[in-house]
Design an enzyme around this catalytic site. Structure first.
Site, PDB file in Angstrom:
ATOM      1  N   ARG A  69      99.420  25.737  83.272  1.00  0.00           N
ATOM      2  CA  ARG A  69      98.867  26.283  82.024  1.00  0.00           C
ATOM      3  C   ARG A  69     100.008  26.415  81.020  1.00  0.00           C
ATOM      4  O   ARG A  69     100.972  27.137  81.267  1.00  0.00           O
ATOM      5  CB  ARG A  69      98.216  27.638  82.290  1.00  0.00           C
ATOM      6  CG  ARG A  69      97.762  28.325  81.025  1.00  0.00           C
ATOM      7  CD  ARG A  69      97.016  29.627  81.290  1.00  0.00           C
ATOM      8  NE  ARG A  69      96.658  30.224  80.014  1.00  0.00           N
ATOM      9  CZ  ARG A  69      97.115  31.398  79.555  1.00  0.00           C
ATOM     10  NH1 ARG A  69      97.923  32.143  80.296  1.00  0.00           N
ATOM     11  NH2 ARG A  69      96.775  31.828  78.371  1.00  0.00           N
ATOM     12  N   HIS A 113      98.349  30.750  71.575  1.00  0.00           N
ATOM     13  CA  HIS A 113      99.090  31.800  72.286  1.00  0.00           C
ATOM     14  C   HIS A 113      99.999  32.475  71.253  1.00  0.00           C
ATOM     15  O   HIS A 113     101.219  32.461  71.380  1.00  0.00           O
ATOM     16  CB  HIS A 113      99.855  31.200  73.467  1.00  0.00           C
ATOM     17  CG  HIS A 113     100.232  32.192  74.537  1.00  0.00           C
ATOM     18  ND1 HIS A 113      99.894  32.031  75.861  1.00  0.00           N
ATOM     19  CD2 HIS A 113     100.929  33.351  74.478  1.00  0.00           C
ATOM     20  CE1 HIS A 113     100.380  33.051  76.574  1.00  0.00           C
ATOM     21  NE2 HIS A 113     101.012  33.859  75.759  1.00  0.00           N
ATOM     22  N   GLU A 158      94.656  36.185  75.284  1.00  0.00           N
ATOM     23  CA  GLU A 158      94.714  37.634  75.085  1.00  0.00           C
ATOM     24  C   GLU A 158      94.477  38.078  73.637  1.00  0.00           C
ATOM     25  O   GLU A 158      95.372  38.644  72.997  1.00  0.00           O
ATOM     26  CB  GLU A 158      96.073  38.176  75.551  1.00  0.00           C
ATOM     27  CG  GLU A 158      96.352  37.927  77.012  1.00  0.00           C
ATOM     28  CD  GLU A 158      97.629  38.628  77.485  1.00  0.00           C
ATOM     29  OE1 GLU A 158      98.391  39.145  76.648  1.00  0.00           O
ATOM     30  OE2 GLU A 158      97.861  38.651  78.702  1.00  0.00           O
ATOM     31  N   ASN A 281      94.206  37.633  82.653  1.00  0.00           N
ATOM     32  CA  ASN A 281      95.620  37.940  82.863  1.00  0.00           C
ATOM     33  C   ASN A 281      95.708  39.375  83.342  1.00  0.00           C
ATOM     34  O   ASN A 281      95.206  40.285  82.674  1.00  0.00           O
ATOM     35  CB  ASN A 281      96.423  37.813  81.564  1.00  0.00           C
ATOM     36  CG  ASN A 281      96.522  36.377  81.090  1.00  0.00           C
ATOM     37  OD1 ASN A 281      96.105  35.448  81.790  1.00  0.00           O
ATOM     38  ND2 ASN A 281      97.088  36.188  79.906  1.00  0.00           N
ATOM     39  N   TYR A 283      98.276  42.417  84.844  1.00  0.00           N
ATOM     40  CA  TYR A 283      99.628  42.914  85.142  1.00  0.00           C
ATOM     41  C   TYR A 283      99.622  44.301  85.768  1.00  0.00           C
ATOM     42  O   TYR A 283     100.322  44.536  86.750  1.00  0.00           O
ATOM     43  CB  TYR A 283     100.498  42.897  83.868  1.00  0.00           C
ATOM     44  CG  TYR A 283     100.862  41.483  83.488  1.00  0.00           C
ATOM     45  CD1 TYR A 283     101.937  40.840  84.080  1.00  0.00           C
ATOM     46  CD2 TYR A 283     100.092  40.767  82.572  1.00  0.00           C
ATOM     47  CE1 TYR A 283     102.252  39.518  83.773  1.00  0.00           C
ATOM     48  CE2 TYR A 283     100.393  39.451  82.252  1.00  0.00           C
ATOM     49  CZ  TYR A 283     101.469  38.838  82.856  1.00  0.00           C
ATOM     50  OH  TYR A 283     101.770  37.526  82.566  1.00  0.00           O
TER      51      TYR A 283
HETATM   52  C1  FCB Z   1     101.208  38.417  78.592  1.00  0.00           C
HETATM   53  C2  FCB Z   1     101.431  37.222  77.677  1.00  0.00           C
HETATM   54  C3  FCB Z   1     102.538  36.310  78.137  1.00  0.00           C
HETATM   55  C4  FCB Z   1     103.722  37.078  78.683  1.00  0.00           C
HETATM   56  C5  FCB Z   1     103.263  38.081  79.716  1.00  0.00           C
HETATM   57  C6  FCB Z   1     104.391  38.857  80.357  1.00  0.00           C
HETATM   58  O1  FCB Z   1     100.610  39.444  77.861  1.00  0.00           O
HETATM   59  O2  FCB Z   1     100.252  36.462  77.580  1.00  0.00           O
HETATM   60  O3  FCB Z   1     102.898  35.494  77.051  1.00  0.00           O
HETATM   61  O4  FCB Z   1     104.432  37.661  77.665  1.00  0.00           O
HETATM   62  O5  FCB Z   1     102.361  38.987  79.130  1.00  0.00           O
END
Ligand code: FCB
Length: 437
Positions: A69, A113, A158, A281, A283
Site C-alpha cells: 500500500r 494521503h 484517515e 488503521n 494503533y
Molecule cells: C497514521 C498515518 C500514517 C502514519 C501512521 C503512524 O495516522 O496514516 O501516515 O503517520 O499514522
C-alpha cells in the site's frame, strides 16, 4: 488471497519534491514554516524513494509480502490540482506498478494521503466543495493510466486525522485551528471519496475501498459525564466517518455545529456508494473523560498500565479484536470485508555496535496484533488483509524523522537501508502463511 503487505505514503518517503514537474503540496508549505515540525524537518528528501524505488521493491520482494500500500501524490500528477496533467509524475507510478507486479507484489494505491496540492489549498482546501469534483477528476486521470494493472484502490487515508489535526487543531498541514468549524472538511472529503468511487469504477477499477483511522473508546468511569463524553468522542472519531459510508447517514451532530448547510441533497447517497472493502488503521485505544472547559465536549484521560511506544501510544493488542468485533456488531451486514491497512509502532531502533537493529518490541507488537486480528476472524469478522506500517522509517509528519516505524531502518544521512530484526521475523512468519486464509 489474503493480502499481507507493508504500507507507506508519498510525502513520507518519496522526497524529490521539486523534481520532474511535481507541484507544491500543503505539506511542503507547512513543513517549511518555522516551528511546525520537530527540529524543522521536512519531506524534501525523506527516504529518497523517488530515486531508490527499485531497492525498496527489492526489499519487499525479499520480505515475501504479496501486497504494497503506497500513496500517489496528487501534486505529482496534477501540479496545480487540476488542469494540465504532468505525465512524468504518472510515469513514476507506472514504473513502480510494473516493478511491483514483476516482483509478485500487488500494488494497492491510496489516492489521497494528506498532500493536497497547495494551489487547491489556496482556494480553500477541503473547506471548498469544488475540491470534491477535482478529486474525482484526479482519480479518473490516475485510473486511466493504472487501472488495467491495479485491481484494488483506496480513495482517502484517515479523513478523521486530516480533519482533526489539519483543520481543527492545526498540528498538521494545512495548519488551521478551526475546532468544530472544521466539520465541512470532513464532509467534503467524504463527498470527494464518493465521487471518486464513481470515477474509479467508470475507469475500470475492480475494487474500491476507503481507509479510516478507528479507535476503541473507553470511558474513564461509568459515571454519566464520562459516558457522555466518551460517546461524543466516538461520534467524532469513528462514527462521523463510518456511518455515512456504511449507512448513508451521519450520527447526530447537532451538539457540534449550529448548521449542517454544507450537506446538500443527494450527498449522502453519493458518499454511501457500496465499497468492496473498508480499510482500518489501528494503533491504540482512547480513554475519554468529561470535558474540562476548553470548549471540547470531552477530554483525553490517558491510558496507564500498558506498555507504550516511543510515541507514547499505549500498546493494547486485544483492542484490535475489540475494534473489529465492535464494527461488526455496530454495522452488521452493512460492513464490507475489512483490510487492516496500517498497524505498527515507533521504537527508538538504535543500531547495535554490529549495525543490527534488534527491535524485539516491534516483533512482539506485530505478533500480538496479528493474533488479535485472527481472534476477531475466529469470532466472525471478515478480514482480508494486513499491512504493517511501515516498510521504511520515514517522515512522521509533525514529528519529523524522530519516530521510526519501519521494518527497515533508514540512516537519513546516507539513505542506507538496513532490515531490522522485525523484517527478518516477518519474513519467516510469511513463509508459514497460507495466503488463502
Ligand atoms: C497514521 C498515518 C500514517 C502514519 C501512521 C503512524 O495516522 O496514516 O501516515 O503517520 O499514522
Amino acid at each position: 488471497m489474503f493480502l499481507w503487505g507493508t504500507a507507506t505514503a508519498a510525502y513520507q518517503i518519496e522526497g524529490a519534491t521539486g523534481e520532474d514537474g511535481r507541484g507544491e503540496s500543503v505539506w511542503d508549505t507547512f513543513a517549511r514554516e518555522p516551528g511546525r515540525t520537530r527540529d524543522g524537518h521536512t519531506g524534501d528528501v525523506a527516504c529518497d524513494h523517488y530515486h531508490r524505488w527499485r531497492e525498496d521493491v527489492a526489499l519487499m520482494s525479499g520480505l515475501g509480502v504479496n501486497a504494497y500500500r503506497f500513496s500517489i501524490a496528487w501534486p505529482r500528477v496534477l501540479p496545480l490540482g487540476s488542469g494540465e496533467v504532468n505525465e512524468r509524475g504518472l510515469d513514476f507510478y507506472d514504473r513502480l506498478v510494473d516493478a511491483l507486479l514483476a516482483a509478485g507484489v500487488q500494488p494497492v494505491p491510496t489516492l489521497f494521503h494528506w498532500d493536497l496540492p497547495q494551489a487547491l489549498e489556496d482556494r480553500g482546501g477541503w473547506l471548498n466543495r469544488d475540491v470534491c469534483e477535482l478529486f474525482a477528476d484526479y482519480a479518473a486521470t490516475v485510473a486511466a493510466r493504472l487501472a488495467d494493472r491495479v485491481p484494488l484502490w483506496i480513495t482517502l487515508n484517515e479523513p478523521f486525522v486530516h480533519m482533526a489535526f489539519g483543520y481543527a487543531m492545526g498540528v498538521h498541514a494545512p495548519g488551521r485551528f478551526l475546532m468544530t468549524d472544521a466539520l465541512p472538511a470532513a464532509h467534503h472529503q467524504l463527498l470527494a471519496h464518493g465521487r471518486a468511487v464513481q470515477a474509479l469504477r467508470a475507469a475500470g477499477a475492480r475494487q474500491v475501498a476507503l481507509t479510516n483511522n478507528c479507535t476503541p473508546v473507553w470511558p474513564a468511569s461509568q459515571e454519566e459525564p464520562d459516558l457522555k463524553a466518551a460517546d461524543a468522542y466516538d461520534v467524532l472519531h469513528n462514527r462521523l466517518f463510518n456511518d455515512p459510508i456504511l449507512l448513508g447517514r451521519y450520527p447526530d451532530l447537532s451538539a457540534y455545529t449550529p448548521s449542517l448547510d454544507f450537506i446538500r441533497d443527494g450527498d449522502l447517497a453519493t458518499i454511501a456508494a457500496p465499497l468492496d472493502a473498508l480499510g482500518i488503521n489501528y494503533y491504540n485505544p482512547t480513554r475519554i473523560a468529561a470535558p474540562t472547559g476548553d470548549g471540547l465536549p470531552f477530554s483525553d484521560a490517558g491510558i496507564t498500565g500498558h506498555p507504550t511506544t516511543a510515541f507514547g501510544w499505549p500498546v493494547v493488542p486485544d483492542c484490535l479484536r475489540e475494534l473489529l468485533t465492535g464494527l461488526k456488531s455496530r454495522y452488521g451486514a452493512a460492513l464490507p470485508p475489512i483490510l487492516i491497512t496500517e498497524n505498527g509502532c515507533s521504537q527508538p531502533d538504535t543500531p547495535t555496535e554490529h549495525g543490527t537493529i534488534e527491535d524485539e518490541a516491534r516483533v512482539d507488537f506485530l505478533d500480538r496484533h496479528i493474533a488479535a486480528m485472527r481472534q476477531a476472524m475466529a469470532e466472525g469478522v471478515d478480514v482480508r488483509g494486513y499491512f504493517v506500517w511501515s516498510l521504511l522509517d520515514n517522515f512522521e509528519w509533525a514529528e519529523g524523522y524522530h519516530q521510526r516505524f519501519g521494518l527497515v531502518h533508514v540512516d537519513f544521512a546516507t539513505q542506507r537501508r538496513t532490515p531490522k530484526r522485525s523484517y527478518h521475523w516477518f519474513k519467516e512468519f510469511l513463509k508459514g502463511q497460507n495466503t488463502d486464509t
